[in-house]
Design a protein around this motif. Structure first.
Motif, PDB file in Angstrom:
ATOM      1  N   SER A  94       0.806  -1.227   0.000  1.00  0.00           N
ATOM      2  CA  SER A  94       0.000   0.000   0.000  1.00  0.00           C
ATOM      3  C   SER A  94       0.836   1.272   0.000  1.00  0.00           C
ATOM      4  CB  SER A  94      -0.919   0.014   1.226  1.00  0.00           C
ATOM      5  OG  SER A  94      -1.776  -1.104   1.238  1.00  0.00           O
ATOM      6  N   THR A  95       2.172   1.161   0.075  1.00  0.00           N
ATOM      7  CA  THR A  95       3.029   2.338   0.193  1.00  0.00           C
ATOM      8  C   THR A  95       4.225   2.220  -0.745  1.00  0.00           C
ATOM      9  OG1 THR A  95       4.469   1.431   1.929  1.00  0.00           O
ATOM     10  CG2 THR A  95       2.401   2.479   2.648  1.00  0.00           C
ATOM     11  N   PHE A  96       5.144   3.174  -0.633  1.00  0.00           N
ATOM     12  CA  PHE A  96       6.381   3.184  -1.413  1.00  0.00           C
ATOM     13  C   PHE A  96       7.345   2.090  -0.961  1.00  0.00           C
ATOM     14  CE2 PHE A  96       7.559   5.132   2.498  1.00  0.00           C
ATOM     15  CZ  PHE A  96       8.917   4.838   2.665  1.00  0.00           C
ATOM     16  N   ALA A  97       7.128   1.516   0.217  1.00  0.00           N
ATOM     17  CA  ALA A  97       8.142   0.723   0.899  1.00  0.00           C
ATOM     18  C   ALA A  97       8.255  -0.700   0.338  1.00  0.00           C
ATOM     19  CB  ALA A  97       7.850   0.667   2.392  1.00  0.00           C
ATOM     20  N   ASP A  98       9.426  -1.302   0.601  1.00  0.00           N
ATOM     21  CA  ASP A  98       9.673  -2.714   0.287  1.00  0.00           C
ATOM     22  C   ASP A  98       9.810  -3.571   1.536  1.00  0.00           C
ATOM     23  OD1 ASP A  98       9.975  -2.196  -2.575  1.00  0.00           O
ATOM     24  OD2 ASP A  98      11.911  -1.298  -2.042  1.00  0.00           O
ATOM     25  N   LYS A  99      10.156  -2.937   2.659  1.00  0.00           N
ATOM     26  CA  LYS A  99      10.422  -3.679   3.880  1.00  0.00           C
ATOM     27  C   LYS A  99       9.837  -2.932   5.083  1.00  0.00           C
ATOM     28  CE  LYS A  99      13.165  -7.074   2.354  1.00  0.00           C
ATOM     29  NZ  LYS A  99      12.985  -6.893   0.915  1.00  0.00           N
ATOM     30  N   VAL A 220      19.382  10.460   3.423  1.00  0.00           N
ATOM     31  CA  VAL A 220      18.072   9.816   3.359  1.00  0.00           C
ATOM     32  C   VAL A 220      17.027  10.771   3.926  1.00  0.00           C
ATOM     33  CG1 VAL A 220      18.974   7.470   3.462  1.00  0.00           C
ATOM     34  CG2 VAL A 220      18.359   8.626   5.586  1.00  0.00           C
ATOM     35  N   LEU A 221      15.857  10.748   3.314  1.00  0.00           N
ATOM     36  CA  LEU A 221      14.748  11.597   3.744  1.00  0.00           C
ATOM     37  C   LEU A 221      13.784  10.748   4.562  1.00  0.00           C
ATOM     38  CD1 LEU A 221      13.243  14.308   3.672  1.00  0.00           C
ATOM     39  CD2 LEU A 221      12.186  13.560   1.520  1.00  0.00           C
ATOM     40  N   THR A 242       1.561  14.856  -1.308  1.00  0.00           N
ATOM     41  CA  THR A 242       2.618  15.807  -1.644  1.00  0.00           C
ATOM     42  C   THR A 242       3.351  15.525  -2.942  1.00  0.00           C
ATOM     43  OG1 THR A 242       4.369  14.579  -0.502  1.00  0.00           O
ATOM     44  CG2 THR A 242       3.019  16.086   0.837  1.00  0.00           C
ATOM     45  N   GLY A 243       3.272  14.310  -3.455  1.00  0.00           N
ATOM     46  CA  GLY A 243       4.082  13.944  -4.606  1.00  0.00           C
ATOM     47  C   GLY A 243       5.530  13.675  -4.261  1.00  0.00           C
ATOM     48  N   VAL A 244       5.852  13.638  -2.966  1.00  0.00           N
ATOM     49  CA  VAL A 244       7.219  13.400  -2.497  1.00  0.00           C
ATOM     50  C   VAL A 244       7.289  12.013  -1.878  1.00  0.00           C
ATOM     51  CG1 VAL A 244       9.037  14.154  -0.920  1.00  0.00           C
ATOM     52  CG2 VAL A 244       7.595  15.845  -2.076  1.00  0.00           C
ATOM     53  N   LEU A 245       8.254  11.201  -2.320  1.00  0.00           N
ATOM     54  CA  LEU A 245       8.463   9.884  -1.728  1.00  0.00           C
ATOM     55  C   LEU A 245       9.610   9.953  -0.726  1.00  0.00           C
ATOM     56  CD1 LEU A 245       8.230   7.436  -4.766  1.00  0.00           C
ATOM     57  CD2 LEU A 245       6.461   8.020  -3.108  1.00  0.00           C
ATOM     58  N   PRO A 246       9.385   9.577   0.524  1.00  0.00           N
ATOM     59  CA  PRO A 246      10.491   9.491   1.475  1.00  0.00           C
ATOM     60  C   PRO A 246      11.308   8.226   1.227  1.00  0.00           C
ATOM     61  CG  PRO A 246       8.472   8.741   2.515  1.00  0.00           C
ATOM     62  CD  PRO A 246       8.092   9.199   1.121  1.00  0.00           C
ATOM     63  N   ASP A 247      12.466   8.146   1.873  1.00  0.00           N
ATOM     64  CA  ASP A 247      13.271   6.924   1.858  1.00  0.00           C
ATOM     65  C   ASP A 247      12.912   6.025   3.032  1.00  0.00           C
ATOM     66  OD1 ASP A 247      14.924   7.739  -0.409  1.00  0.00           O
ATOM     67  OD2 ASP A 247      15.771   9.206   0.982  1.00  0.00           O
ATOM     68  N   ILE A 248      12.547   6.654   4.128  1.00  0.00           N
ATOM     69  CA  ILE A 248      12.151   5.955   5.349  1.00  0.00           C
ATOM     70  C   ILE A 248      10.912   6.652   5.889  1.00  0.00           C
ATOM     71  CG2 ILE A 248      12.839   5.258   7.680  1.00  0.00           C
ATOM     72  CD1 ILE A 248      15.759   5.492   6.812  1.00  0.00           C
ATOM     73  N   LEU A 249       9.961   5.890   6.374  1.00  0.00           N
ATOM     74  CA  LEU A 249       8.747   6.454   6.965  1.00  0.00           C
ATOM     75  C   LEU A 249       8.491   5.749   8.294  1.00  0.00           C
ATOM     76  CD1 LEU A 249       5.385   7.310   5.286  1.00  0.00           C
ATOM     77  CD2 LEU A 249       5.383   5.746   7.230  1.00  0.00           C
ATOM     78  N   THR A 250       8.088   6.519   9.290  1.00  0.00           N
ATOM     79  CA  THR A 250       7.737   5.923  10.579  1.00  0.00           C
ATOM     80  C   THR A 250       6.246   6.082  10.818  1.00  0.00           C
ATOM     81  OG1 THR A 250       8.325   7.991  11.736  1.00  0.00           O
ATOM     82  CG2 THR A 250      10.004   6.271  11.595  1.00  0.00           C
ATOM     83  N   THR A 251       5.656   5.063  11.398  1.00  0.00           N
ATOM     84  CA  THR A 251       4.213   5.030  11.617  1.00  0.00           C
ATOM     85  C   THR A 251       3.924   4.334  12.940  1.00  0.00           C
ATOM     86  OG1 THR A 251       2.094   4.290  10.650  1.00  0.00           O
ATOM     87  CG2 THR A 251       3.995   2.881  10.260  1.00  0.00           C
ATOM     88  N   THR A 267      12.893   1.161   1.829  1.00  0.00           N
ATOM     89  CA  THR A 267      13.073   0.470   0.553  1.00  0.00           C
ATOM     90  C   THR A 267      14.146  -0.613   0.684  1.00  0.00           C
ATOM     91  OG1 THR A 267      14.771   2.024  -0.163  1.00  0.00           O
ATOM     92  CG2 THR A 267      12.473   2.579  -0.687  1.00  0.00           C
ATOM     93  N   ASP A 268      14.187  -1.493  -0.314  1.00  0.00           N
ATOM     94  CA  ASP A 268      15.226  -2.525  -0.325  1.00  0.00           C
ATOM     95  C   ASP A 268      16.622  -1.899  -0.306  1.00  0.00           C
ATOM     96  OD1 ASP A 268      13.676  -4.866  -0.353  1.00  0.00           O
ATOM     97  OD2 ASP A 268      13.353  -4.732  -2.520  1.00  0.00           O
ATOM     98  N   GLU A 269      16.771  -0.793  -1.013  1.00  0.00           N
ATOM     99  CA  GLU A 269      18.087  -0.142  -1.100  1.00  0.00           C
ATOM    100  C   GLU A 269      18.640   0.193   0.272  1.00  0.00           C
ATOM    101  OE1 GLU A 269      20.110   3.941  -2.942  1.00  0.00           O
ATOM    102  OE2 GLU A 269      17.975   3.521  -3.277  1.00  0.00           O
ATOM    103  N   TYR A 270      17.786   0.664   1.156  1.00  0.00           N
ATOM    104  CA  TYR A 270      18.254   1.104   2.467  1.00  0.00           C
ATOM    105  C   TYR A 270      18.090   0.045   3.548  1.00  0.00           C
ATOM    106  CZ  TYR A 270      18.552   5.603   0.187  1.00  0.00           C
ATOM    107  OH  TYR A 270      18.898   6.615  -0.668  1.00  0.00           O
ATOM    108  N   ALA A 271      17.116  -0.830   3.413  1.00  0.00           N
ATOM    109  CA  ALA A 271      16.904  -1.869   4.431  1.00  0.00           C
ATOM    110  C   ALA A 271      18.131  -2.756   4.588  1.00  0.00           C
ATOM    111  CB  ALA A 271      15.688  -2.719   4.060  1.00  0.00           C
ATOM    112  N   CYS A 272      18.852  -2.972   3.496  1.00  0.00           N
ATOM    113  CA  CYS A 272      19.989  -3.896   3.545  1.00  0.00           C
ATOM    114  C   CYS A 272      21.170  -3.351   4.338  1.00  0.00           C
ATOM    115  CB  CYS A 272      20.423  -4.276   2.141  1.00  0.00           C
ATOM    116  SG  CYS A 272      21.047  -2.893   1.157  1.00  0.00           S
ATOM    117  N   ALA A 273      21.121  -2.062   4.738  1.00  0.00           N
ATOM    118  CA  ALA A 273      22.187  -1.533   5.599  1.00  0.00           C
ATOM    119  C   ALA A 273      22.155  -2.187   6.972  1.00  0.00           C
ATOM    120  CB  ALA A 273      22.056  -0.021   5.736  1.00  0.00           C
TER     121      ALA A 273
END
Length: 406
Positions: A94-99, A220-221, A242-251, A267-273
């Protein structure tokens, strides 16, 4: 166990004094109404501070909890479980996220996000890429790290030495952000609407500018959507406006509809850190929380509920503006969806808490957002009849508020 009735005085005797609760004790809730020990009824415009997204004792949440309670409660993160995997799938789809990473609260979600950002900076190959940019009057939680990132000295000044490498600039001031975001910045953290800081929406251009600056510098945003998420603004998450995608979102907050749960999405790009053992939690990902969160999220993530939030926003704002035309207490009614801020006129500066207390006396529960703003964060499905009744009680409080000034 004593059979003596618990009273408000027991708070003073047994509780660490970090809260100053109302003098009454709510004991029952149904929908958007509460009753205290004496049977007095209240209309709830506070929603447990934007938590009770479906009101009190909604059957969707009750059924999910009671069903799960009869099968599996908690097993720890040496294992996974079906309810939490189901919720993770819902959030990702439902969101931009992968993880997703699950925890118990918004502050833990923000702690995880900030730690991940620092780890990403460490792995970047850029020496000293550990600086965090945040904004004045922000609120990101009460751990030592998050209270340092929040831009309000009143919450951090007694706990020095504070974590370093954090810079604060003015909210909605893109030039100020440009002056401090650079190759050493690992993260920019921002609330799409500052909730506790006064119900102040971010300008879309400001958020778009932050996205561009993060892209330029490799930062990262992070969007802190602890308060604005899960339908609160009329979209599933406020970034979708907003049309803006964050890199990390907290909920968190509304995610469990009253059951404690939080999540960090990325996202997968950042989760792997992060790798096994880099971060953790005992209760996060609990099967009970997953079951309730999944049921609440499914119920909210529908056109009927989200469009209903928009309709209630317009209804609230129209009614509040009509009241204000009559009494001239507020300089502005602002916010989005069912996150509303009523800003006191300068002549009433510093008196939001007094007006909120009067509202309680007239049977309405609200919130404050700083010294000058009354904040309303009711159930996303609050009946229109309860809005009407609550605003009638609010009007009575406003009249008394004015009379007491004279």
């Amino acid at each position: 166990m004593s059979n003596e009735l618990i009273t408000r005085q027991d708070f003073e005797q047994y509780m660490v004094p970090v809260f100053a609760p109302a003098q009454f004790i709510p004991v029952k809730g149904k929908g958007s109404r509460l009753w205290d020990q004496q049977g007095r009824e209240y209309i709830d415009f506070a929603g447990g501070i934007a938590v009770n997204a479906l009101g009190h004792a909604h059957p969707v949440a009750v059924n999910a909890l009671t069903t799960q309670a009869q099968t599996l409660w908690h097993i720890g993160n040496g294992y996974t479980n079906e309810p939490i995997l189901n919720l993770a799938k819902q959030l990702v789809e439902s969101t931009f996220a992968d993880k997703a990473f699950f925890c118990n609260s918004g502050v833990e979600a923000n702690e995880a996000a900030l730690k991940l950002a620092r780890k990403i900076g460490l792995n970047s190959g850029v020496a000293g890429k550990n600086q965090i940019v945040a904004f004045n009057n922000a609120f990101h939680g009460r751990t030592l790290f998050t209270v340092s990132v929040g831009g309000q000295a009143k919450y951090s000044q007694d706990y020095a030495p504070l974590p370093s490498g954090i810079t604060h600039v003015a909210y909605n001031d893109l030039d100020a952000a440009k002056s401090v975001i650079n190759e050493h910045t690992c993260a920019v953290i921002v609330e799409p609407i500052q909730g506790e800081g006064g119900v102040i929406p971010a300008n879309v251009e400001f958020l778009q500018g932050l996205r561009h600056l993060c892209d330029q510098t490799g930062a990262v945003l992070i969007f802190d959507e602890v308060q604005t998420g899960v339908g609160r603004t009329g979209r599933l998450y406020a970034y979708m406006n907003t049309g803006v995608l964050p890199d990390i979102l907290t909920t968190a907050k509304a995610l469990g509809g009253g059951f404690p749960i939080g999540a960090m999405l990325t996202t997968d790009e950042y989760a792997c850190a992060f790798s096994v053992g880099d971060h953790g939690t005992t209760y996060g990902g609990n099967a009970l929380a997953g079951a309730v969160g999944s049921a609440v999220f499914s119920h909210i993530n529908t056109a009927a509920v989200l469009q209903g939030v928009e309709a209630r926003f317009e209804y609230f704002k129209t009614a509040l503006n009509l009241l204000n035309q009559r009494y001239q207490i507020f300089s502005e009614i602002r916010g989005a969806g069912l996150l509303l801020g009523c800003v006191l006129q300068q002549c009433y500066a510093g008196q939001a808490a007094r007006l909120n207390k009067l509202s309680q006396q007239h049977g309405l529960l609200g919130l404050i957002a700083g010294a000058n703003v009354i904040r309303f964060t009711p159930s996303l499905i609050i009946p229109f009849a309860d809005i009407d009744e609550g605003l009638q009680r609010f009007e009575q409080a406003m009249v008394q508020f004015i009379e007491n000034q004279e």
